[in-house]
Design an enzyme around this catalytic site. Sequence first.
Site, PDB file in Angstrom:
ATOM      1  N   GLY A 116       0.685  -1.400  -0.079  1.00  0.00           N
ATOM      2  CA  GLY A 116       0.076  -0.145   0.118  1.00  0.00           C
ATOM      3  C   GLY A 116       1.022   1.124   0.050  1.00  0.00           C
ATOM      4  O   GLY A 116       2.095   1.120   0.056  1.00  0.00           O
TER       5      GLY A 116
ATOM      6  N   THR B 267      -2.432  -3.145   7.207  1.00  0.00           N
ATOM      7  CA  THR B 267      -1.898  -2.324   6.151  1.00  0.00           C
ATOM      8  C   THR B 267      -2.557  -1.152   6.033  1.00  0.00           C
ATOM      9  O   THR B 267      -2.008  -0.109   5.992  1.00  0.00           O
ATOM     10  CB  THR B 267      -1.912  -3.087   4.847  1.00  0.00           C
ATOM     11  OG1 THR B 267      -0.802  -4.267   5.024  1.00  0.00           O
ATOM     12  CG2 THR B 267      -1.384  -2.152   3.651  1.00  0.00           C
TER      13      THR B 267
ATOM     14  N   HIS C 130      -1.656   1.153   9.166  1.00  0.00           N
ATOM     15  CA  HIS C 130      -0.304   1.734   8.739  1.00  0.00           C
ATOM     16  C   HIS C 130      -0.497   3.073   7.802  1.00  0.00           C
ATOM     17  O   HIS C 130       0.194   4.062   8.137  1.00  0.00           O
ATOM     18  CB  HIS C 130       0.679   0.752   8.250  1.00  0.00           C
ATOM     19  CG  HIS C 130       1.957   1.282   7.513  1.00  0.00           C
ATOM     20  ND1 HIS C 130       3.083   0.711   8.482  1.00  0.00           N
ATOM     21  CD2 HIS C 130       2.328   1.914   6.483  1.00  0.00           C
ATOM     22  CE1 HIS C 130       4.197   1.704   7.902  1.00  0.00           C
ATOM     23  NE2 HIS C 130       3.725   1.863   6.555  1.00  0.00           N
ATOM     24  N   GLU C 131      -1.122   2.660   6.819  1.00  0.00           N
ATOM     25  CA  GLU C 131      -1.077   3.646   5.572  1.00  0.00           C
ATOM     26  C   GLU C 131      -2.036   4.801   6.022  1.00  0.00           C
ATOM     27  O   GLU C 131      -1.721   6.139   5.626  1.00  0.00           O
ATOM     28  CB  GLU C 131      -1.719   3.105   4.458  1.00  0.00           C
ATOM     29  CG  GLU C 131      -0.897   2.009   3.648  1.00  0.00           C
ATOM     30  CD  GLU C 131       0.476   2.278   3.520  1.00  0.00           C
ATOM     31  OE1 GLU C 131       0.715   3.607   3.348  1.00  0.00           O
ATOM     32  OE2 GLU C 131       1.349   1.541   3.134  1.00  0.00           O
TER      33      GLU C 131
ATOM     34  N   TRP D 196      11.399   4.366  11.726  1.00  0.00           N
ATOM     35  CA  TRP D 196      12.925   4.619  11.734  1.00  0.00           C
ATOM     36  C   TRP D 196      13.012   5.739  10.835  1.00  0.00           C
ATOM     37  O   TRP D 196      14.448   5.956  10.577  1.00  0.00           O
ATOM     38  CB  TRP D 196      13.579   3.428  10.998  1.00  0.00           C
ATOM     39  CG  TRP D 196      13.214   2.994   9.569  1.00  0.00           C
ATOM     40  CD1 TRP D 196      13.896   3.240   8.511  1.00  0.00           C
ATOM     41  CD2 TRP D 196      11.805   2.443   9.169  1.00  0.00           C
ATOM     42  NE1 TRP D 196      13.262   2.991   7.236  1.00  0.00           N
ATOM     43  CE2 TRP D 196      11.876   2.696   7.759  1.00  0.00           C
ATOM     44  CE3 TRP D 196      10.918   1.876   9.589  1.00  0.00           C
ATOM     45  CZ2 TRP D 196      11.008   1.992   6.911  1.00  0.00           C
ATOM     46  CZ3 TRP D 196       9.739   1.377   8.691  1.00  0.00           C
ATOM     47  CH2 TRP D 196      10.007   1.443   7.427  1.00  0.00           C
TER      48      TRP D 196
ATOM     49  N   VAL E 207       8.706  12.224  16.018  1.00  0.00           N
ATOM     50  CA  VAL E 207       7.875  11.957  17.122  1.00  0.00           C
ATOM     51  C   VAL E 207       8.790  11.716  18.511  1.00  0.00           C
ATOM     52  O   VAL E 207       9.631  10.850  18.385  1.00  0.00           O
ATOM     53  CB  VAL E 207       6.945  10.594  16.949  1.00  0.00           C
ATOM     54  CG1 VAL E 207       5.946  10.471  18.401  1.00  0.00           C
ATOM     55  CG2 VAL E 207       5.980  10.893  15.869  1.00  0.00           C
TER      56      VAL E 207
ATOM     57  N   THR F  35       8.920   7.752  20.422  1.00  0.00           N
ATOM     58  CA  THR F  35       9.309   6.450  20.055  1.00  0.00           C
ATOM     59  C   THR F  35      10.756   6.494  19.922  1.00  0.00           C
ATOM     60  O   THR F  35      11.589   7.324  19.644  1.00  0.00           O
ATOM     61  CB  THR F  35       8.807   6.470  18.629  1.00  0.00           C
ATOM     62  OG1 THR F  35       9.359   7.399  17.545  1.00  0.00           O
ATOM     63  CG2 THR F  35       7.387   6.444  18.388  1.00  0.00           C
TER      64      THR F  35
ATOM     65  N   ASP G 133       1.391  -8.014  10.247  1.00  0.00           N
ATOM     66  CA  ASP G 133       0.139  -7.590  10.930  1.00  0.00           C
ATOM     67  C   ASP G 133      -0.092  -8.436  12.307  1.00  0.00           C
ATOM     68  O   ASP G 133      -0.467  -7.412  13.218  1.00  0.00           O
ATOM     69  CB  ASP G 133      -1.382  -8.092   9.932  1.00  0.00           C
ATOM     70  CG  ASP G 133      -1.372  -7.340   8.846  1.00  0.00           C
ATOM     71  OD1 ASP G 133      -0.555  -6.519   8.508  1.00  0.00           O
ATOM     72  OD2 ASP G 133      -2.211  -7.190   8.392  1.00  0.00           O
TER      73      ASP G 133
END
Length: 326
Positions: free
Chosen positions: A196, A232, A235-236, A247, A257, A260, A296
């Site tokens: 995606g 997915t 996430h998107e 990362w 952020v 994290t 997932d």
Amino acid sequence: MKKTLLLLTCAATLMTACTKTNVTDDLALENDPAAQLGGRHCASQEVLKRQLEEDPGLAARMNAIEDFTKRFAENPEAFRLVNGVYEIPVVVNVLYRTSAENVSDAQIASQITVLNNDFQATNSDYNLTPSIFQTLRSGNTNIRFVLDQVVRKSTTKSSWRTNDDMKKSNRGGISPTSPTTKINLWVCNLSGGILGYAQFPGGSSATDGVVIDNNAFGTTGSATAPFNKGRTATHEVGHWLNLRHIWGDATCGNDQVGDTPLHNTANYGCPTYPHRSTCSGTPVEMTMNYMDYTDDACMYMFTAGQKTRMLATFASGGPRNSFAQP
């Protein structure tokens, strides 16, 4: 942990970096090791680089959004949020060549359920979060997704690339419906092993929304393990709400952020906890964060800092404030 929020790199730097390679070439994506191994591959960052090349004003708009987000995070009370709960209408655009690609209403409903569970922290695996990260969890983001309509279109195309053709009716796709007030999801067969991609805030409304491969959409029907738990889309949609990969798309990069941990790079599969990075301080990586690349079944949390960043998009003056209007 990262202690500060950083603005995007200046527009000139971004534009220079983007000219080194055509990152949206499907042959390059097909040669990605993660894609070859069946790992998660989100093309949002690659698409962003292409859009920065095509739109000279995009970097400046995104830098302005970063500046606004930083000010919101420092003093959210100064930016009145319109509603306590942000109810986002969802338009699902289905492009199919085969009956299997024509995802069912039940499959679509399963994806909406996952989005609501994940963004409201009612997902059954939320409590699997390791103790060191439990105080950092987002809790309920107060974002709710409601299915508005499903648009279906038969196509002769066997697959779709990351050039946004699926979003354009004149290229055989489906043009978005009311993209300033409804999130559009396109479900189709993506090429290059990509699951995606999303458009970050600041881009053109004509291509705004999220694209998801039909084998990684929802929890039933054509959804295929290990991407059959609807993550997915989680996430998107996180990208659509201005979250970056955890990362920072660089070795020990910055995802903007503060709560994290620094990650060496993307994680795949289901890493054994604790998985430490070799970045400064050798922190335990938050591999269960939705913005990593794990399977997932192994991602199940946002952080409070990510929640703040997402809610900033809806605030008065934010890039998605039109979604927060009554």
